[in-house]
Design a protein around this motif. Structure first.
Motif, short mmCIF file in Angstrom:
data_model
loop_
_atom_site.label_atom_id
_atom_site.label_comp_id
_atom_site.label_asym_id
_atom_site.label_seq_id
_atom_site.Cartn_x
_atom_site.Cartn_y
_atom_site.Cartn_z
N LYS A 114 0.81 -1.22 0.00
CA LYS A 114 0.00 0.00 0.00
C LYS A 114 0.85 1.27 0.00
O LYS A 114 0.47 2.26 -0.61
CB LYS A 114 -0.95 0.03 1.21
CG LYS A 114 -2.18 -0.80 0.99
CD LYS A 114 -2.99 -0.21 -0.15
CE LYS A 114 -4.28 -0.92 -0.36
NZ LYS A 114 -4.97 -0.50 -1.55
N ILE A 115 1.97 1.25 0.71
CA ILE A 115 2.82 2.46 0.73
C ILE A 115 3.82 2.46 -0.42
O ILE A 115 4.69 3.31 -0.48
CB ILE A 115 3.51 2.66 2.10
CG1 ILE A 115 4.46 1.52 2.41
CG2 ILE A 115 2.48 2.85 3.19
CD1 ILE A 115 5.30 1.75 3.66
N LYS A 116 3.65 1.49 -1.32
CA LYS A 116 4.41 1.42 -2.57
C LYS A 116 5.92 1.25 -2.38
O LYS A 116 6.72 1.85 -3.08
CB LYS A 116 4.11 2.63 -3.45
CG LYS A 116 2.66 2.73 -3.84
CD LYS A 116 2.43 3.79 -4.86
CE LYS A 116 1.02 4.04 -5.24
NZ LYS A 116 0.08 3.06 -5.33
#
Length: 167
Positions: free
Chosen positions: A19-21
């Motif tokens: 999600k935070i890449k």
């Protein structure tokens, strides 16, 4: 019950990493989450059987194998020579760094070499564990290497792009 904690912690870490890449977010995130648990809960560490580790390695190998596509392997002989030379230089450099780590660190030469060699994070840890070397020190070295690369490379590339454009 330990397996449920293990899979939940690994899943949450992988999910957050994705999600935070973070590059390879599911791999790095799950490893970071489980490692953080192990570090913060020394009296209650997670333990899984060798069978679960084998399944993890099998899945990792399968996912890496899927990256091999015949069309992408059409390279010139000149590039193959350059890649081969780069591999030799990389190994020699790793021996030099391992020697320095061995001289000034508190680990043996094999663990120092595995910590210093430029390889994939997961592959180096699997290799380290399979030959019964110090997984903790190798993981720490590779984690710090990847972490620093993720911090430095984006800034360096942006700087190079600006410099190319004359800004």
């Amino acid at each position: 019950m330990n397996y449920i904690y293990f899979f939940c912690i690994a899943f949450i870490g992988g999910y957050v990493g994705t999600k935070i890449k973070v590059p390879a977010g599911s791999l790095i995130g799950s490893m970071f989450a489980v490692g953080l648990w192990q570090y913060t809960h020394p009296t209650d560490p997670l333990e899984v059987s060798n069978y679960v580790r084998w399944i993890g390695q099998w899945l990792l190998g399968m996912s890496f194998g899927l990256l091999f596509i015949k069309k992408k392997f059409k390279v010139s002989k000149k590039l193959i020579v350059v890649l081969f030379l780069f591999g030799i230089i990389s190994v020699l450099y790793s021996f030099f760094v391992a020697s320095v780590v061995y001289l000034f660190g508190e680990t043996n030469f094999v663990s120092s070499f595995l910590a210093s060699v430029q390889g994939g994070f997961a592959e180096m840890l699997i290799l380290t564990e399979s030959i019964n070397e110090n997984v903790t020190i190798v993981a720490l070295f590779h984690f710090l290497r990847v972490f620093l690369l993720l911090l430095i490379i984006p800034f360096a590339l942006n700087w190079l792009k600006r410099k190319e454009k004359g800004l």
